[in-house]
Write a protein that holds these residues in place. Structure first.
Motif, PDB file in Angstrom:
ATOM      1  N   ARG A 191       0.838  -1.213   0.000  1.00  0.00           N
ATOM      2  CA  ARG A 191       0.000   0.000   0.000  1.00  0.00           C
ATOM      3  C   ARG A 191       0.867   1.256   0.000  1.00  0.00           C
ATOM      4  N   GLN A 192       1.940   1.242   0.777  1.00  0.00           N
ATOM      5  CA  GLN A 192       2.816   2.409   0.834  1.00  0.00           C
ATOM      6  C   GLN A 192       3.487   2.653  -0.516  1.00  0.00           C
ATOM      7  N   ARG A 193       3.916   1.595  -1.167  1.00  0.00           N
ATOM      8  CA  ARG A 193       4.534   1.738  -2.489  1.00  0.00           C
ATOM      9  C   ARG A 193       3.523   2.252  -3.500  1.00  0.00           C
ATOM     10  N   GLU A 194       2.295   1.743  -3.426  1.00  0.00           N
ATOM     11  CA  GLU A 194       1.254   2.186  -4.348  1.00  0.00           C
ATOM     12  C   GLU A 194       0.936   3.662  -4.129  1.00  0.00           C
ATOM     13  N   ASN A 195       0.847   4.085  -2.880  1.00  0.00           N
ATOM     14  CA  ASN A 195       0.547   5.488  -2.586  1.00  0.00           C
ATOM     15  C   ASN A 195       1.680   6.411  -3.033  1.00  0.00           C
ATOM     16  N   THR A 196       2.918   5.937  -2.893  1.00  0.00           N
ATOM     17  CA  THR A 196       4.065   6.772  -3.237  1.00  0.00           C
ATOM     18  C   THR A 196       4.228   6.932  -4.743  1.00  0.00           C
ATOM     19  N   THR A 197       3.937   5.891  -5.501  1.00  0.00           N
ATOM     20  CA  THR A 197       4.197   5.908  -6.944  1.00  0.00           C
ATOM     21  C   THR A 197       2.944   6.127  -7.779  1.00  0.00           C
ATOM     22  N   ARG A 198       1.767   6.260  -7.136  1.00  0.00           N
ATOM     23  CA  ARG A 198       0.525   6.343  -7.916  1.00  0.00           C
ATOM     24  C   ARG A 198       0.520   7.547  -8.865  1.00  0.00           C
ATOM     25  N   THR A 199       0.842   8.735  -8.363  1.00  0.00           N
ATOM     26  CA  THR A 199       0.792   9.951  -9.179  1.00  0.00           C
ATOM     27  C   THR A 199       1.778   9.884 -10.338  1.00  0.00           C
ATOM     28  N   ALA A 200       3.011   9.470 -10.045  1.00  0.00           N
ATOM     29  CA  ALA A 200       4.024   9.388 -11.099  1.00  0.00           C
ATOM     30  C   ALA A 200       3.643   8.341 -12.145  1.00  0.00           C
ATOM     31  N   ARG A 201       3.069   7.206 -11.699  1.00  0.00           N
ATOM     32  CA  ARG A 201       2.686   6.170 -12.648  1.00  0.00           C
ATOM     33  C   ARG A 201       1.534   6.645 -13.558  1.00  0.00           C
ATOM     34  N   LYS A 202       0.567   7.350 -12.969  1.00  0.00           N
ATOM     35  CA  LYS A 202      -0.530   7.867 -13.787  1.00  0.00           C
ATOM     36  C   LYS A 202      -0.033   8.872 -14.820  1.00  0.00           C
ATOM     37  N   GLU A 203       0.934   9.717 -14.431  1.00  0.00           N
ATOM     38  CA  GLU A 203       1.482  10.684 -15.376  1.00  0.00           C
ATOM     39  C   GLU A 203       2.207   9.991 -16.519  1.00  0.00           C
ATOM     40  N   VAL A 204       2.962   8.937 -16.199  1.00  0.00           N
ATOM     41  CA  VAL A 204       3.660   8.182 -17.257  1.00  0.00           C
ATOM     42  C   VAL A 204       2.651   7.523 -18.197  1.00  0.00           C
ATOM     43  N   GLU A 205       1.616   6.918 -17.654  1.00  0.00           N
ATOM     44  CA  GLU A 205       0.601   6.276 -18.493  1.00  0.00           C
ATOM     45  C   GLU A 205      -0.114   7.298 -19.374  1.00  0.00           C
ATOM     46  N   LYS A 206      -0.400   8.479 -18.821  1.00  0.00           N
ATOM     47  CA  LYS A 206      -1.064   9.525 -19.597  1.00  0.00           C
ATOM     48  C   LYS A 206      -0.188   9.970 -20.773  1.00  0.00           C
ATOM     49  N   LEU A 207       1.092  10.216 -20.501  1.00  0.00           N
ATOM     50  CA  LEU A 207       1.999  10.651 -21.577  1.00  0.00           C
ATOM     51  C   LEU A 207       2.217   9.546 -22.598  1.00  0.00           C
ATOM     52  N   GLN A 208       2.255   8.301 -22.165  1.00  0.00           N
ATOM     53  CA  GLN A 208       2.387   7.204 -23.114  1.00  0.00           C
ATOM     54  C   GLN A 208       1.188   7.127 -24.047  1.00  0.00           C
ATOM     55  N   ASN A 209       0.003   7.331 -23.510  1.00  0.00           N
ATOM     56  CA  ASN A 209      -1.199   7.319 -24.350  1.00  0.00           C
ATOM     57  C   ASN A 209      -1.193   8.481 -25.344  1.00  0.00           C
ATOM     58  N   GLU A 210      -0.788   9.667 -24.870  1.00  0.00           N
ATOM     59  CA  GLU A 210      -0.727  10.820 -25.775  1.00  0.00           C
ATOM     60  C   GLU A 210       0.325  10.615 -26.857  1.00  0.00           C
ATOM     61  N   LEU A 211       1.467  10.055 -26.489  1.00  0.00           N
ATOM     62  CA  LEU A 211       2.500   9.790 -27.492  1.00  0.00           C
ATOM     63  C   LEU A 211       2.029   8.747 -28.492  1.00  0.00           C
ATOM     64  N   TYR A 212       1.288   7.770 -28.013  1.00  0.00           N
ATOM     65  CA  TYR A 212       0.750   6.759 -28.923  1.00  0.00           C
ATOM     66  C   TYR A 212      -0.231   7.398 -29.910  1.00  0.00           C
ATOM     67  N   LYS A 213      -1.055   8.332 -29.433  1.00  0.00           N
ATOM     68  CA  LYS A 213      -2.006   9.010 -30.313  1.00  0.00           C
ATOM     69  C   LYS A 213      -1.279   9.844 -31.362  1.00  0.00           C
ATOM     70  N   VAL A 214      -0.219  10.569 -30.941  1.00  0.00           N
ATOM     71  CA  VAL A 214       0.546  11.391 -31.894  1.00  0.00           C
ATOM     72  C   VAL A 214       1.221  10.511 -32.939  1.00  0.00           C
ATOM     73  N   ASN A 215       1.785   9.391 -32.540  1.00  0.00           N
ATOM     74  CA  ASN A 215       2.398   8.474 -33.507  1.00  0.00           C
ATOM     75  C   ASN A 215       1.364   7.921 -34.476  1.00  0.00           C
ATOM     76  N   SER A 216       0.163   7.638 -33.966  1.00  0.00           N
ATOM     77  CA  SER A 216      -0.908   7.164 -34.851  1.00  0.00           C
ATOM     78  C   SER A 216      -1.315   8.253 -35.832  1.00  0.00           C
ATOM     79  N   GLN A 217      -1.424   9.506 -35.360  1.00  0.00           N
ATOM     80  CA  GLN A 217      -1.747  10.613 -36.247  1.00  0.00           C
ATOM     81  C   GLN A 217      -0.658  10.824 -37.295  1.00  0.00           C
ATOM     82  N   LEU A 218       0.589  10.661 -36.871  1.00  0.00           N
ATOM     83  CA  LEU A 218       1.700  10.818 -37.808  1.00  0.00           C
ATOM     84  C   LEU A 218       1.665   9.735 -38.877  1.00  0.00           C
ATOM     85  N   ALA A 219       1.375   8.492 -38.486  1.00  0.00           N
ATOM     86  CA  ALA A 219       1.277   7.413 -39.460  1.00  0.00           C
ATOM     87  C   ALA A 219       0.098   7.642 -40.412  1.00  0.00           C
ATOM     88  N   GLU A 220      -1.011   8.111 -39.855  1.00  0.00           N
ATOM     89  CA  GLU A 220      -2.176   8.387 -40.707  1.00  0.00           C
ATOM     90  C   GLU A 220      -1.894   9.553 -41.648  1.00  0.00           C
TER      91      GLU A 220
END
Length: 387
Positions: A191-220
């Motif tokens: 629980r302590q590890r999850e609480n400590t890394t939750r915000t940073a992990r969500k930010e990484v996942e958000k940026l990964q999704n946005e980068l995936y969308k930009v790469n898809s737009q670039l390919a299209e």
């Protein structure tokens, strides 16, 4: 007659003298015998004849973490902080061992009825005793009397003592308590590890999704424009225009010189024709780059550059967020706590409980104190009445 007199004068035996001495003591000190000797004898009879032997299994454990071992030079603040962190974690584990949650989990692994109510257990020590109700609350009180956890404030080592009517049962309960305590610590770490890394992990996942969308737009975008890289593909066209312009300039210079030197030279028409063709080629090449909206490379290059810029920015942000996540994970690792068991639960060879001599001494002293107090009250009352 001589034989009878001889028998009557025979000295009494040791047993007879002992019995006579007890009778005389009872007759002369009857209140003391009733209030002090009788309770002590009853207690001794229970302890040495009725009471079932109980075995105590002992284990030592330590709760510590990375934070309890500071890497900076030793200082008073570091030592105080380390000690408080260790004590806090230790108290959590100790409280859990004697909690209702621990009893509930142990009841799924161990048969408490067989452990604390065997045939050899006496009527006072077993559960349920004649004065107990068979419910969870009374059993929890009984459990807390048989499981003790204390910490040595000087060494920081906690001692777990488990008492039951069988040596193996005491050892098994101690092992089970240490196991569920380790499970508790692992859950706390999770629980302590999850609480400590939750915000940073969500930010990484958000940026990964946005980068995936930009790469898809670039390919299209590449598919729609039928161009892999407009910047690189426009470079040859610009080079071709430059070459044609240089060639056009060369022909114009030659035409000017020829018109001045030989106005009637037939090569003049040839140069003029070359210049006309070069102008058309240059205009066509310029139209390919800056021509109509559907054919021009300028909007294609601009759209491509926008997507490339977004991808670079997201890549940079993702690298920064990933570094933050790694830092948070390292911080969480430093905050993890562990349960070390330097002394495993032992298998006792002989019953350590009940403490017969100590109990007898306590009973004797308590009833003696009561007897003395009552006699003093009686003597005081008599003296007051005489006055």
């Amino acid at each position: 007659m001589d034989i009878v007199n001889a028998n009557s004068n025979h000295p009494p035996s040791l047993m007879e003298r002992l019995v006579q001495g007890v009778k005389n003591f009872w007759h002369n000190h009857k209140p003391f015998c009733i209030t002090v000797i009788l309770p002590t004898v009853i207690t001794a009879f229970y302890l040495y004849v009725i009471a079932a032997p109980q075995y105590i299994s002992e284990a030592h454990f330590v709760v510590h973490g990375h934070s309890t071992q500071p890497s900076s030079p030793l200082s008073l603040s570091n030592l105080v902080q380390s000690g408080s962190t260790t004590s806090e974690n230790t108290y959590v584990v100790q409280d859990y061992m004697v909690s209702r949650d621990a009893v509930h989990k142990l009841s799924k692994k161990l048969d408490f009825n067989a452990i604390f109510n065997p045939k050899k257990a006496d009527f006072l020590a077993r559960y349920p005793a004649f004065f107990d109700f068979k419910d969870k609350e009374h059993f929890f009180r009984y459990y807390k009397r048989h499981v003790k956890v204390v910490m040595d404030s000087e060494t920081g080592i906690s001692k777990l003592k488990v008492r039951s009517f069988n040596a193996v049962d005491s050892q098994n309960i101690a092992h089970a308590l240490l196991k569920i305590s380790e499970d508790l610590v692992n859950e706390i770490n999770k629980r302590q590890r999850e609480n400590t890394t939750r915000t940073a992990r969500k930010e990484v996942e958000k940026l990964q999704n946005e980068l995936y969308k930009v790469n898809s737009q670039l390919a299209e975008y590449r598919t729609q424009t039928a161009m892999l890289d407009p910047d690189k593909q426009s470079t040859p066209l610009l080079g071709s225009i430059t070459s044609l312009q240089q060639l056009l300039l060369t022909y114009r210079m030659q035409l000017t010189q020829l018109e001045q030197a030989a106005p009637h030279n037939p090569m003049i028409s040839v140069y003029r024709q070359h210049i006309k063709v070069l102008k058309k080629e240059i205009e066509q090449a310029q139209l390919d780059i800056t021509g109509a909206q559907n054919e021009s490379l300028v909007p294609k290059i601009r759209g491509y550059d926008d997507l490339i810029l977004q991808r670079k920015l997201l890549t940079h942000l993702l690298a920064s967020a990933t570094a933050s996540l790694e830092t948070a994970q390292a911080q969480a690792d430093k905050q993890m706590i562990f349960v070390d068991v330097p002394v495993q639960p032992n298998l006792p060879d002989w019953p350590e409980y009940p403490y017969a001599l100590l109990c007898l001494a306590v009973v004797f002293v308590c009833f003696l104190f009561i007897h003395v107090m009552v006699r003093m009250l009686i003597l005081g009352a008599r003296e007051h009445s005489l006055r």
